[in-house]
Design an enzyme around this catalytic site. Structure first.
Site, PDB file in Angstrom:
ATOM      1  CG  HIS A  53      -7.710  -3.097  -1.508  1.00  0.00           C
ATOM      2  ND1 HIS A  53      -8.330  -4.131  -2.163  1.00  0.00           N
ATOM      3  CD2 HIS A  53      -8.082  -1.970  -2.161  1.00  0.00           C
ATOM      4  CE1 HIS A  53      -9.042  -3.646  -3.177  1.00  0.00           C
ATOM      5  NE2 HIS A  53      -8.908  -2.328  -3.193  1.00  0.00           N
TER       6      HIS A  53
ATOM      7  CG  ASP B  87      -9.638  -2.730  -6.520  1.00  0.00           C
ATOM      8  OD1 ASP B  87     -10.528  -2.210  -5.831  1.00  0.00           O
ATOM      9  OD2 ASP B  87      -8.438  -2.388  -6.463  1.00  0.00           O
TER      10      ASP B  87
ATOM     11  CD  GLN C 140      -3.037   0.792   0.036  1.00  0.00           C
ATOM     12  OE1 GLN C 140      -3.384  -0.359  -0.216  1.00  0.00           O
ATOM     13  NE2 GLN C 140      -3.489   1.837  -0.638  1.00  0.00           N
TER      14      GLN C 140
ATOM     15  CD  GLU D  59     -10.998   3.790  -5.985  1.00  0.00           C
ATOM     16  OE1 GLU D  59     -11.187   2.644  -5.514  1.00  0.00           O
ATOM     17  OE2 GLU D  59      -9.957   4.439  -5.806  1.00  0.00           O
TER      18      GLU D  59
ATOM     19  CD1 TRP E 104     -11.266  -0.510  -8.542  1.00  0.00           C
ATOM     20  CD2 TRP E 104     -11.860   1.023 -10.057  1.00  0.00           C
ATOM     21  NE1 TRP E 104     -10.514   0.619  -8.314  1.00  0.00           N
ATOM     22  CE2 TRP E 104     -10.857   1.576  -9.225  1.00  0.00           C
ATOM     23  CE3 TRP E 104     -12.388   1.805 -11.089  1.00  0.00           C
ATOM     24  CZ2 TRP E 104     -10.368   2.873  -9.392  1.00  0.00           C
ATOM     25  CZ3 TRP E 104     -11.901   3.099 -11.241  1.00  0.00           C
ATOM     26  CH2 TRP E 104     -10.909   3.630 -10.414  1.00  0.00           C
TER      27      TRP E 104
ATOM     28  CB  SER F 146      -6.126   0.752   1.575  1.00  0.00           C
ATOM     29  OG  SER F 146      -6.749  -0.136   0.653  1.00  0.00           O
TER      30      SER F 146
HETATM   31 ZN   LIG Z   1      -9.853  -0.974  -4.391  1.00  0.00          ZN
END
Ligand SMILES: [Zn+2]
Length: 323
Positions: free
Chosen positions: A240, A247, A212, A293, A295, A238
């Site tokens: 993630h 994503d 990241q 975003e 995605w 994040s």
């Molecule tokens: Zn993402």
């Protein structure tokens, strides 16, 4: 401001009626000139309790006095059998919709004083309203200092204001290192997409803290500070990093092309049924801190996703009262 004032008055009116069988029988604090008749000393078979027979006491506010935490009203000392209604107050003014025994502190409460007005009643007796002492609410952000996960309504909040320390960000056992529950939900989403005629694949699941850092620095270098920061989160900010986001792409359709594709549109519309939300919707950058975003999908569980993403189109921050 005027609107807020109107709500306040409506709230007070509602408060006076709730918990009392007799409208306008609401007694103010410290009222000693109640016209209620004194009950007879001689026993009567079914006396109607007067306001004096309802013992009231100042309610007590318990809980962590920080944004994102929950306060609870407790009512020690009231008559046994009394029933209560609640109205939470911010700097003395009723907070719209805050009429439960518990209250989640939101960003607007930061730096203010919160108290609760409790109206208690006994069948047949006049109700009474007592207000707790006000408690000062402080910033609940764990953000700038990298500390433990910030959880609101059972949802782990990860954004630029609420970063998480490296030690909490572990690779999970699911698809692409995601957490198990997020991974299972993704498989269900993929199957449902397939049934609808679309193929979707995850391109990114869990990301390590160091990856990241690399992505964040690269984005800023290429796109400049403002845009770069809208497109990538710093380490610990994040979803993630927590293994709770994916994503997605559909074949060669990635990024904004995925958003424009029928597959992307289908996912945006249906993901909530599987516990995912389109985390950074169009036009919500001021709230989420991120550019649109199409995605990026965050797993929040079906119950939460249904509550706000399914019909109301709110961002996570708005839903949790953090915006
Ligand atoms: Zn993402």
């Amino acid at each position: 401001m005027n609107q807020r004032g109107a709500c306040w008055i409506a709230g007070l009116a509602a408060m006076a009626v709730i918990g009392s069988n007799l409208p306008f029988a609401h007694a103010e604090d410290g009222s000693s000139s109640s016209p209620s008749p004194t009950p007879s000393q001689t026993a009567s078979p079914s006396p109607i309790p007067s306001a004096e027979e309802l013992v009231a006491a100042r309610p007590v506010v318990k809980g962590i006095r920080k944004v994102g935490h929950q306060l609870t009203a407790s009512t020690p000392g009231w008559s046994a059998g009394a029933t209560f209604s609640y109205q939470w107050l911010r700097n003395g003014k009723p907070i719209r919709g805050a009429s439960g025994a518990t209250y989640w502190l939101v960003k607007a409460d930061q730096g203010t004083k919160v108290s609760v007005a409790v109206t208690g009643g006994l069948t047949g007796a006049a109700s009474r309203t007592e207000t707790s002492l006000a408690v000062k609410i402080t910033d609940g952000k764990t953000g700038k200092k990298l500390t433990k996960p910030f959880v609101v309504k059972g949802v782990w909040v990860i954004n630029k204001d609420h970063r998480v320390a490296k030690k909490y960000l572990k690779k999970g056992p699911g698809v692409l290192g995601s957490k198990k529950e997020a991974s299972k939900a993704l498989v269900k989403l993929q199957k449902a997409a397939k049934r609808a005629g679309y193929t979707i694949q995850p391109t990114s699941g869990y990301r390590s803290y160091s990856l990241q850092t690399t992505i964040w620095k690269r984005n800023i270098r290429i796109l400049g500070k403002k845009r770069g920061e809208q497109m990538a989160a710093p380490p610990g900010a994040s979803e993630h990093n927590a293994g709770l986001a994916f994503d997605l792409r559909s074949g060669s359709k990635r990024g904004y092309a995925f958003g424009r594709s029928n597959a992307g549109k289908w996912v945006a519309k249906n993901a909530w049924k599987y516990g995912f939300i389109l985390r950074y919707p169009k036009g919500k950058t001021a709230i989420t801190g991120f550019a649109y975003e199409p995605w990026h999908f965050r797993y929040v569980g079906v119950e939460n996703a249904r509550a706000f993403a399914g019909t109301k189109k709110l961002t996570l921050e708005e839903y949790l009262g953090l915006a």
